[in-house]
Design an enzyme around this catalytic site. Structure first.
Site, PDB file in Angstrom:
ATOM      1  N   GLU A  53       0.664  -1.145   0.016  1.00  0.00           N
ATOM      2  CA  GLU A  53      -0.024   0.090  -0.098  1.00  0.00           C
ATOM      3  C   GLU A  53       0.865   1.091  -0.004  1.00  0.00           C
ATOM      4  O   GLU A  53       0.603   2.255  -0.757  1.00  0.00           O
ATOM      5  CB  GLU A  53      -0.838  -0.088   1.242  1.00  0.00           C
ATOM      6  CG  GLU A  53      -2.142  -0.896   1.157  1.00  0.00           C
ATOM      7  CD  GLU A  53      -3.389  -0.487   0.137  1.00  0.00           C
ATOM      8  OE1 GLU A  53      -3.103   0.507  -0.304  1.00  0.00           O
ATOM      9  OE2 GLU A  53      -4.129  -1.140  -0.040  1.00  0.00           O
ATOM     10  N   ASP A  71      -6.505   8.425   0.296  1.00  0.00           N
ATOM     11  CA  ASP A  71      -5.852   7.353   1.094  1.00  0.00           C
ATOM     12  C   ASP A  71      -4.767   7.859   1.769  1.00  0.00           C
ATOM     13  O   ASP A  71      -3.976   8.453   1.372  1.00  0.00           O
ATOM     14  CB  ASP A  71      -5.518   6.106   0.290  1.00  0.00           C
ATOM     15  CG  ASP A  71      -6.707   5.625  -0.427  1.00  0.00           C
ATOM     16  OD1 ASP A  71      -7.963   5.481   0.109  1.00  0.00           O
ATOM     17  OD2 ASP A  71      -6.451   4.881  -1.492  1.00  0.00           O
TER      18      ASP A  71
END
Ligand SMILES: *[C@@H]1O[C@H](CO)[C@@H](O)[C@H](O)[C@H]1NC(C)=O
Length: 148
Positions: A53, A71
């Site tokens: 990620e 995010d």
């Protein structure tokens, strides 16, 4: 003789230093915060997830144009459901935090919010990178060689 005044441009390069954890350092901190086995999720799964990620970069941010959400941080936690950035349509803020705390060098708040995420029914499947890179894989390499 004419004096020249030289105007010097001072290029002030203000670099916001991002804290990038090493794989094993990250694993140790997670373990200290009770993440190994939390909701049945092993440390290797968390390490795999964060590696894919954010590359363990606490300052990572990524904008999602469709939902107009962002995010944040080492776990890439989303502003639509989990934190408040003041600009995401229909945001929920289930972790009850400003998104900016997810970018701190100290990842205590990020860990707390990640735990909140996996308490939802979808659990760790909430993370696309986990489904793409970690699900049904042999994850032993992610904690290999770490002094935990
Ligand atoms: C996972 O991989 C490691 C080494 O790469 C190996 O030792 C281990 O047996 C594997 N585990 C499974 C369940 O296949």
């Amino acid at each position: 003789m004419k004096a020249f005044l030289t105007l010097g441009f001072l290029l002030l390069s203000v670099t916001v230093q991002a804290k990038v954890y090493s794989r094993c350092e990250f694993a140790r901190i997670l373990k200290r915060h009770g993440m190994d086995g939390y909701r049945g999720i092993s440390l290797a799964n968390w390490v795999c997830l964060a590696q894919h990620e954010s590359g363990f970069n606490t300052k990572a941010t990524n904008y999602n144009p469709g939902p107009r959400s962002t995010d944040y941080g080492i776990f890439q936690i989303n502003s639509k459901y989990w934190c408040n950035n003041g600009k995401t349509p229909g945001a929920v803020n289930a972790c009850g935090i400003p998104c900016s705390v997810l970018l701190q060098d100290d990842i205590t708040q990020a860990i707390k919010c990640a735990k909140r995420v996996v308490r939802d029914p979808q659990g760790i499947r909430a993370w696309v990178a986990w489904r793409s890179y970690c699900q049904n894989r042999n994850l032993s390499q992610y904690v290999r060689g770490c002094r935990l």
